[in-house]
Design a protein around this motif. Structure first.
Motif, PDB file in Angstrom:
ATOM      1  N   ILE A  22       0.832  -1.206   0.000  1.00 37.11           N
ATOM      2  CA  ILE A  22       0.000   0.000   0.000  1.00 37.11           C
ATOM      3  C   ILE A  22       0.866   1.255   0.000  1.00 37.11           C
ATOM      4  O   ILE A  22       0.600   2.220  -0.726  1.00 37.11           O
ATOM      5  N   ARG A  38      -0.691  -5.432  -5.545  1.00 38.26           N
ATOM      6  CA  ARG A  38      -1.797  -6.082  -4.844  1.00 38.26           C
ATOM      7  C   ARG A  38      -1.254  -7.338  -4.180  1.00 38.26           C
ATOM      8  O   ARG A  38      -0.632  -8.168  -4.835  1.00 38.26           O
ATOM      9  N   GLU A 212      -8.872   5.037  -2.114  1.00 39.08           N
ATOM     10  CA  GLU A 212      -8.926   3.619  -1.781  1.00 39.08           C
ATOM     11  C   GLU A 212      -7.668   3.178  -1.040  1.00 39.08           C
ATOM     12  O   GLU A 212      -7.737   2.372  -0.099  1.00 39.08           O
ATOM     13  N   ASP A 216      -7.500   1.478   2.595  1.00 37.15           N
ATOM     14  CA  ASP A 216      -6.858   0.173   2.771  1.00 37.15           C
ATOM     15  C   ASP A 216      -5.778   0.239   3.847  1.00 37.15           C
ATOM     16  O   ASP A 216      -5.605  -0.714   4.622  1.00 37.15           O
ATOM     17  N   GLU A 219      -7.496   0.218   7.289  1.00 37.75           N
ATOM     18  CA  GLU A 219      -8.030  -1.105   7.597  1.00 37.75           C
ATOM     19  C   GLU A 219      -6.905  -2.097   7.897  1.00 37.75           C
ATOM     20  O   GLU A 219      -7.024  -2.932   8.801  1.00 37.75           O
ATOM     21  N   ASN A 220      -5.834  -1.998   7.155  1.00 37.54           N
ATOM     22  CA  ASN A 220      -4.712  -2.903   7.371  1.00 37.54           C
ATOM     23  C   ASN A 220      -4.053  -2.648   8.728  1.00 37.54           C
ATOM     24  O   ASN A 220      -3.635  -3.585   9.420  1.00 37.54           O
TER      25      ASN A 220
END
Length: 249
Positions: A22, A38, A212, A216, A219-220
């Protein structure tokens, strides 16, 4: 108990890999033709007895790329190209093998070799393309490279030098390398896409969506904290078990 510790440590390792991907995406949000990293995680199975040696992951963590196209913007520069559709520009990787990129900010090195903006030689029909001294360089819609030679008289017809090799990864197993290039998994080359076209004087932007990516990352980070708390809980349970088994003096 060791199962719980192993699960927590595996989770921490996975979340660290995802966080690195990320962060790399955010850092390359403005890089021409960049495809977002990804990280995909698959289930890890526990086999055999109770020892740590019985842990066998079904697959490794695989870093791949988001294959969505980026926005194409006009630049007005003759050597800038964008590739609509699914084709990729063939380049020579640092190990000499053929790899693929969507980065179309081309330039001519001092040696005459046609390169991408990050220095990878662009492949033609017979290898890396070399451009002779020219007063004008043109790229046609099919990727054909032509020049007006240095010192040519007005009205001189352009001379065709080579055609940029455009390859299609559909139907082939490909992976994204740490060099940000697409490679054929296990080696080999992709078939040439004879129907592919290029858009001249334009560049494809990075396909990273910053909104996004930031979501991410949050959340990670929360998932990482959950795994860290699980490790702390395992330590606490182990200490409690040890105190229960301790004989009174």
């Amino acid at each position: 108990m060791d199962r719980m510790v192993y699960t927590a440590l595996s989770g921490l390792k996975g979340q660290m890999s995802a966080q690195a991907a990320i962060a790399n995406n955010i850092a390359n949000a403005s890089t021409t033709g960049f495809r977002a990293d990804r990280v995909s995680f698959q289930q890890m199975m526990l086999k055999g007895g109770d020892g740590l040696e019985s842990r066998a992951p079904t697959s490794e963590q695989v870093m791949d790329a988001d294959r969505r196209s980026g926005t194409i913007v006009s630049t007005g520069r003759a050597l800038d190209i964008a590739v609509p559709g699914t084709a990729w520009i063939a380049v020579q990787a640092t190990d000499g093998t053929e790899a693929y990129t969507r980065r179309g900010d081309l330039k001519i090195a001092d040696t005459g070799v046609l390169e991408t903006g990050d220095g990878f030689p662009v492949m033609g029909s017979g290898g890396p393309i070399t451009v002779p001294p020219a007063q004008k360089v043109m790229i046609a819609g099919d990727g054909t490279l032509s020049i007006i030679p240095m010192g040519a008289q007005p009205g001189t017809e352009p001379q065709v030098i080579d055609r940029i090799r455009l390859a299609n990864p559909e139907g082939s197993q490909t992976v994204k390398g740490l060099d940000n290039l697409l490679h054929v998994k296990g080696g080999g080359v992709l078939p040439e896409d004879l129907d592919a076209t290029v858009q001249t004087a334009a560049l494809e932007q990075s396909n990273v969506n910053l909104t996004e990516a930031l979501v991410d990352m949050i959340e990670n980070q929360r998932s990482y904290e959950v795994q860290a708390n699980l490790l702390k809980e395992a330590k606490s349970m182990d200490e409690s078990s040890a105190s229960l088994m301790r004989l009174p003096s």
